[in-house]
Design an enzyme around this catalytic site. Structure first.
Site, short mmCIF file in Angstrom:
data_model
loop_
_atom_site.label_atom_id
_atom_site.label_comp_id
_atom_site.label_asym_id
_atom_site.label_seq_id
_atom_site.Cartn_x
_atom_site.Cartn_y
_atom_site.Cartn_z
N HIS A 184 68.48 42.53 65.24
CA HIS A 184 67.31 41.89 65.86
C HIS A 184 66.26 41.40 64.87
O HIS A 184 65.07 41.46 65.13
CB HIS A 184 66.66 42.84 66.87
N GLU A 208 74.75 41.55 63.03
CA GLU A 208 74.05 40.32 63.38
C GLU A 208 72.57 40.35 63.00
O GLU A 208 71.89 41.36 63.20
CB GLU A 208 74.18 40.08 64.89
N GLU A 235 71.65 32.81 66.71
CA GLU A 235 71.21 32.77 68.10
C GLU A 235 69.87 32.07 68.26
O GLU A 235 69.54 31.62 69.37
CB GLU A 235 71.14 34.17 68.70
N HIS A 285 75.82 33.19 71.88
CA HIS A 285 74.77 34.08 72.34
C HIS A 285 74.41 33.77 73.79
O HIS A 285 74.39 32.62 74.21
CB HIS A 285 73.52 33.90 71.47
#
Length: 376
Positions: A184, A208, A235, A285
């Site tokens: 994140h 990610e 994303e 995503h």
């Protein structure tokens, strides 16, 4: 056939578009810039003079016209283009009586593998949720292993706590399940250099977005120096030019375009082709419900380098909401839809505002000294 009306509707942090034509068809789309849906709505309103009276089958032409109307770029513009683009593909499929994947060269697979987003935090909660997902038929799960107080931990504590949570999930599901680790955008590049290698022994399918998205070259550099751990990015990127630079500088990795942000089907299929040319895979995503899931599935069905589709618990919770998919999840897979267009029915009559993100936009992590944790 020509476009007779363009509806743009904001429902809480959800934004939908409906494009009507002279022969009574309605195409539906959704944007994914959930932080600023009203701004995306305003851009779609600016698109209306071009679209009214136009031929809806000229999808590529409309994409470029809308994207190039003004000398401005960014995720709000791309999200608005995405929503319209999805609606036009939906229209074309409905007009021809075929699912969109048929218009993209036909399907290359019979079902779409899913990975479930786990909402929990901490090793015990995530391990239990992962085990439940596997019992429900999922062969891949995605989670954020960073501790809640990550911004104020020493580097040693940050690494050990993150690794321990990842170990708990791996132990709960065994080696027949893929782990997708979502960070994140919470780390600095230097923290990522320590955290990512520590996760390698748990053999994640991918790690990610370890760092902020401000610089494509910085993201590529982290991917290139990831000590053999497969990386995923994209994303929050929204153009083939950004993805080109990411792949050229960072090498083969998993690309994560969101069809509601990265230009719809028209643009995402080009991103997928770019990835294919770099021996990279696509894990698109999506965390905003059935409409964008079904749009993603149309692309997933037709490209060779698809791996696994993001699936949110919202897809199950909103299955009978304003956007209803023509197929339902079967364990950890979705069948390839056969209905014309995107395979979604959108009914906004008496629809109530949706809360897709679960937090006010202004509530972001702060460090103990009061500074913004996302600032580095």
């Amino acid at each position: 056939m020509e476009i007779t009306a363009v509806e743009s509707v904001v429902l809480g942090d959800a934004h939908f578009v409906q494009v009507h034509t002279s022969d009574g068809l309605v195409g539906v789309g959704q944007s994914a810039c959930w932080g600023y849906p009203n701004a995306v709505h305003a851009v779609v309103e600016a698109f209306r003079p071009h679209l009214l009276g136009a031929d809806p089958t000229r999808i590529e032409h409309h994409w470029h016209h809308l994207y190039r109307m003004g000398p401005f770029r960014g995720s709000v513009l791309s999200a608005a283009v995405s929503a319209v683009d999805l609606a036009l593909w939906d229209l074309l499929g409905k007009r021809l009586g075929v699912p969109v994947w048929q218009l993209l060269g036909g399907r290359v697979r019979d079902r779409i593998r899913l990975h479930l987003l786990l909402p929990g935090t901490g090793p015990e909660a995530l391990a239990a949720q992962a085990a439940a997902a596997v019992a429900d038929g999922f062969t891949a799960v995605k989670f954020d292993p960073l501790p809640a107080d990550y911004a104020d931990l020493s580097l040693a504590r940050l690494v050990t706590a993150t690794e321990a949570t990842t170990a708990a999930v791996r132990d709960s599901v065994g080696t027949d399940v893929d782990l997708l680790i979502e960070l994140h955008r919470k780390l600095t590049p230097l923290q990522a250099e320590a955290v990512v290698p520590a996760l390698a022994r748990h053999l994640p399918l991918l790690v990610e977005d370890p760092i902020q998205i401000d610089s494509v070259s910085s993201q590529a550099d982290v991917a290139r120096r990831a000590a053999g751990v497969p990386m995923a990015n994209g994303e929050r990127l929204h153009s083939i030019w950004e993805f080109k630079e990411l792949l050229a500088q960072g090498g083969a990795q998993y690309v994560r375009p969101d069809l509601g942000l990265a230009g719809g089907i028209s643009h995402a299929r080009k991103i997928a082709a770019l990835a294919e040319a770099h021996h990279a895979a696509v894990v698109s995503h999506n965390c905003l419900g059935p409409l964008l899931t079904m749009a993603s599935v149309q692309l997933d069905a037709a490209i060779p380098n698809f791996v696994v589709q993001e699936y949110s618990p919202l897809d199950d919770q909103l299955a009978d909401g304003p956007a209803r998919a023509c197929v339902r999840r079967q364990g950890g897979f979705l069948p390839v839809p056969e209905e014309p267009g995107l395979g979604v029915t959108l009914d906004l009559t008496d629809a109530t505002p949706l809360d897709l993100t679960g937090r006010p936009l202004t509530r972001i992590p702060l460090r103990a000294d009061g500074s913004v944790a996302y600032a580095v």
